[in-house]
Design a protein around this motif. Structure first.
Motif, PDB file in Angstrom:
ATOM      1  N   ALA A 127       0.830  -1.206   0.000  1.00  0.00           N
ATOM      2  CA  ALA A 127       0.000   0.000   0.000  1.00  0.00           C
ATOM      3  C   ALA A 127       0.867   1.258   0.000  1.00  0.00           C
ATOM      4  N   GLU A 128       1.954   1.224   0.792  1.00  0.00           N
ATOM      5  CA  GLU A 128       2.849   2.387   0.840  1.00  0.00           C
ATOM      6  C   GLU A 128       3.575   2.569  -0.491  1.00  0.00           C
ATOM      7  N   MET A 129       3.981   1.481  -1.115  1.00  0.00           N
ATOM      8  CA  MET A 129       4.643   1.596  -2.415  1.00  0.00           C
ATOM      9  C   MET A 129       3.697   2.175  -3.469  1.00  0.00           C
ATOM     10  N   SER A 130       2.459   1.729  -3.455  1.00  0.00           N
ATOM     11  CA  SER A 130       1.467   2.262  -4.404  1.00  0.00           C
ATOM     12  C   SER A 130       1.260   3.753  -4.171  1.00  0.00           C
ATOM     13  N   ALA A 131       1.202   4.145  -2.907  1.00  0.00           N
ATOM     14  CA  ALA A 131       1.032   5.563  -2.582  1.00  0.00           C
ATOM     15  C   ALA A 131       2.253   6.372  -3.021  1.00  0.00           C
ATOM     16  N   ALA A 132       3.456   5.795  -2.857  1.00  0.00           N
ATOM     17  CA  ALA A 132       4.676   6.485  -3.265  1.00  0.00           C
ATOM     18  C   ALA A 132       4.709   6.680  -4.778  1.00  0.00           C
ATOM     19  N   VAL A 133       4.233   5.679  -5.526  1.00  0.00           N
ATOM     20  CA  VAL A 133       4.168   5.790  -6.985  1.00  0.00           C
ATOM     21  C   VAL A 133       3.260   6.956  -7.378  1.00  0.00           C
ATOM     22  N   LYS A 134       2.116   7.088  -6.730  1.00  0.00           N
ATOM     23  CA  LYS A 134       1.205   8.206  -7.015  1.00  0.00           C
ATOM     24  C   LYS A 134       1.831   9.533  -6.631  1.00  0.00           C
ATOM     25  N   LEU A 135       2.534   9.532  -5.507  1.00  0.00           N
ATOM     26  CA  LEU A 135       3.156  10.760  -5.027  1.00  0.00           C
ATOM     27  C   LEU A 135       4.257  11.223  -5.981  1.00  0.00           C
ATOM     28  N   ALA A 136       5.075  10.298  -6.436  1.00  0.00           N
ATOM     29  CA  ALA A 136       6.165  10.667  -7.338  1.00  0.00           C
ATOM     30  C   ALA A 136       5.658  11.041  -8.718  1.00  0.00           C
ATOM     31  N   ALA A 137       4.582  10.407  -9.148  1.00  0.00           N
ATOM     32  CA  ALA A 137       3.940  10.736 -10.428  1.00  0.00           C
ATOM     33  C   ALA A 137       4.927  10.802 -11.590  1.00  0.00           C
ATOM     34  N   GLY A 138       5.886   9.877 -11.597  1.00  0.00           N
ATOM     35  CA  GLY A 138       6.823   9.807 -12.702  1.00  0.00           C
ATOM     36  C   GLY A 138       7.940  10.823 -12.677  1.00  0.00           C
ATOM     37  N   GLN A 139       8.057  11.609 -11.605  1.00  0.00           N
ATOM     38  CA  GLN A 139       9.112  12.623 -11.556  1.00  0.00           C
ATOM     39  C   GLN A 139      10.507  12.003 -11.516  1.00  0.00           C
ATOM     40  N   VAL A 140      10.647  10.915 -10.747  1.00  0.00           N
ATOM     41  CA  VAL A 140      11.927  10.217 -10.641  1.00  0.00           C
ATOM     42  C   VAL A 140      11.645   8.717 -10.597  1.00  0.00           C
ATOM     43  N   PRO A 141      12.623   7.892 -10.959  1.00  0.00           N
ATOM     44  CA  PRO A 141      12.434   6.443 -10.827  1.00  0.00           C
ATOM     45  C   PRO A 141      12.359   6.022  -9.366  1.00  0.00           C
ATOM     46  N   LEU A 142      11.562   4.999  -9.106  1.00  0.00           N
ATOM     47  CA  LEU A 142      11.416   4.454  -7.757  1.00  0.00           C
ATOM     48  C   LEU A 142      11.935   3.025  -7.734  1.00  0.00           C
ATOM     49  N   GLU A 143      12.687   2.717  -6.699  1.00  0.00           N
ATOM     50  CA  GLU A 143      13.244   1.372  -6.507  1.00  0.00           C
ATOM     51  C   GLU A 143      12.665   0.761  -5.235  1.00  0.00           C
ATOM     52  N   ALA A 144      12.071  -0.410  -5.346  1.00  0.00           N
ATOM     53  CA  ALA A 144      11.590  -1.149  -4.180  1.00  0.00           C
ATOM     54  C   ALA A 144      12.695  -2.073  -3.698  1.00  0.00           C
ATOM     55  N   SER A 145      12.890  -2.126  -2.374  1.00  0.00           N
ATOM     56  CA  SER A 145      13.972  -2.928  -1.825  1.00  0.00           C
ATOM     57  C   SER A 145      13.581  -3.476  -0.465  1.00  0.00           C
ATOM     58  N   GLY A 146      14.161  -4.628  -0.141  1.00  0.00           N
ATOM     59  CA  GLY A 146      13.986  -5.175   1.200  1.00  0.00           C
ATOM     60  C   GLY A 146      13.124  -6.417   1.251  1.00  0.00           C
ATOM     61  N   GLY A 147      13.728  -7.585   1.481  1.00  0.00           N
ATOM     62  CA  GLY A 147      12.992  -8.815   1.695  1.00  0.00           C
ATOM     63  C   GLY A 147      12.221  -9.336   0.501  1.00  0.00           C
ATOM     64  N   VAL A 148      12.628  -8.974  -0.699  1.00  0.00           N
ATOM     65  CA  VAL A 148      11.907  -9.404  -1.902  1.00  0.00           C
ATOM     66  C   VAL A 148      12.184 -10.886  -2.158  1.00  0.00           C
ATOM     67  N   ARG A 149      11.143 -11.637  -2.430  1.00  0.00           N
ATOM     68  CA  ARG A 149      11.265 -13.066  -2.719  1.00  0.00           C
ATOM     69  C   ARG A 149      10.545 -13.392  -4.023  1.00  0.00           C
ATOM     70  N   LEU A 150      10.804 -14.582  -4.545  1.00  0.00           N
ATOM     71  CA  LEU A 150      10.109 -15.006  -5.757  1.00  0.00           C
ATOM     72  C   LEU A 150       8.603 -14.951  -5.584  1.00  0.00           C
ATOM     73  N   GLU A 151       8.148 -15.280  -4.381  1.00  0.00           N
ATOM     74  CA  GLU A 151       6.708 -15.324  -4.113  1.00  0.00           C
ATOM     75  C   GLU A 151       6.074 -13.942  -4.040  1.00  0.00           C
ATOM     76  N   THR A 152       6.880 -12.900  -3.820  1.00  0.00           N
ATOM     77  CA  THR A 152       6.311 -11.563  -3.610  1.00  0.00           C
ATOM     78  C   THR A 152       6.656 -10.556  -4.699  1.00  0.00           C
TER      79      THR A 152
END
Length: 295
Positions: A231-256
């Motif tokens: 939910a926070e990542m989705s909100a951050a995407v809306k907030l940035a609105a394409g101004q800069v690239p966003l990188e998601a990090s932390g605990g990423v697994r094949l399942e997620t």
């Protein structure tokens, strides 16, 4: 071998590769290969094939081939596949012919490298497949084996991933401790902007949405969303609105990773593709029906 072959975007520097291979071989050989020199005649020659024993995405074939020729330039090496190929079990990779002593002395070092690097490429390809059809790209991290970073990041590229920083000199990453020392995101970005080389990008690590807004206002070139919820990542995407690239990090697994990609982030960094990838099974065998050694 399938029809798919991805050409990696860069190759390890040949000068650095040769220096690394010299260290790797010296570590294993020590004062000399007792088994090969005591058991094999100096004039004995041999033929072997390096073969994939399980399905894999190949990386490090050029490194393994160079290891043999770096030790003995009289060894004849024929490459039967290419880095980036997705291969079926039983696919031949290299055909080798030359001094039996040399071939068996180098065998373990060459196999260790290609098994490890192909393991990274194979796991990377699995992550890349999970986010196919989204706009997100998989990137690696600095969680690499000391002394093997360039090769491991090359393996990520062979698997279809992108490289993040190759080292601390490749870009500025303002993490929580850097920001704490500077006093704020705004102050940290301003100091970095003033002092950085002109082509260097500045990325800011954020673990809250208010920090994302502050990083945007400060003029960051890229923002890392550290351990945020979907939910926070989705909100951050809306907030940035394409101004800069966003990188998601932390605990990423094949399942997620798929659901993370579907939030709309641009990059997803995964440390485990280099830090925890299992080696694949590759063997060095005499061709069927042919004697391994002569002389």
């Amino acid at each position: 071998m399938t029809a798919f072959s991805a050409a990696p975007p860069w190759q390890p520097d040949s000068l650095q590769l040769d220096e690394s291979l010299r260290r790797f071989l010296t570590e294993d050989i020590g004062h000399g290969d007792l088994t090969a020199t005591l058991m094999l005649e100096a004039n004995a020659t041999a033929r072997f094939e390096m073969v994939a024993r399980e399905p894999m995405t190949l990386a490090g074939l050029s490194v393994a081939a160079r290891a043999f020729q770096r030790y003995d330039d009289r060894i004849d090496v024929e490459r039967l596949a290419s880095d980036g190929d997705r291969l079926a079990a039983g696919t031949p990779l290299l055909a080798l012919q030359g001094a039996a002593r040399s071939l068996l002395t180098v065998e373990r070092t060459a196999l260790n490298l290609i098994q490890h690097l192909s393991g990274i490429a194979t796991l990377t390809a699995r992550y890349v497949e999970r986010i196919a059809g989204t706009a997100a790209q998989l990137v690696d991290t600095r969680k690499t084996t000391p002394g093997l970073r360039a090769l491991e990041k090359y393996a990520v590229a062979c698997g279809g991933g992108r490289n993040h920083r190759l080292g601390l000199d490749s870009g500025i990453m303002l993490k929580d401790n850097h920001i704490a020392v500077c006093g704020s995101i705004e102050a940290a970005v301003a100091r970095a902007r003033q002092r950085a080389p002109v082509l260097t990008r500045i990325e800011v690590e954020c673990d809250r949405l208010d920090q994302v807004r502050e990083a945007l206002d400060a003029g960051a070139d890229m923002i890392m969303l550290d351990n945020m919820s979907l939910a926070e990542m989705s909100a951050a995407v809306k907030l940035a609105a394409g101004q800069v690239p966003l990188e998601a990090s932390g605990g990423v697994r094949l399942e997620t990773i798929r659901e993370i990609a579907e939030t709309g982030v641009d990059f997803i960094s995964v440390g485990r593709i280099t830090q925890s990838a299992p080696a694949v099974d590759i063997g060095l065998d005499a061709p069927a029906g042919a004697p391994a050694a002569q002389g």
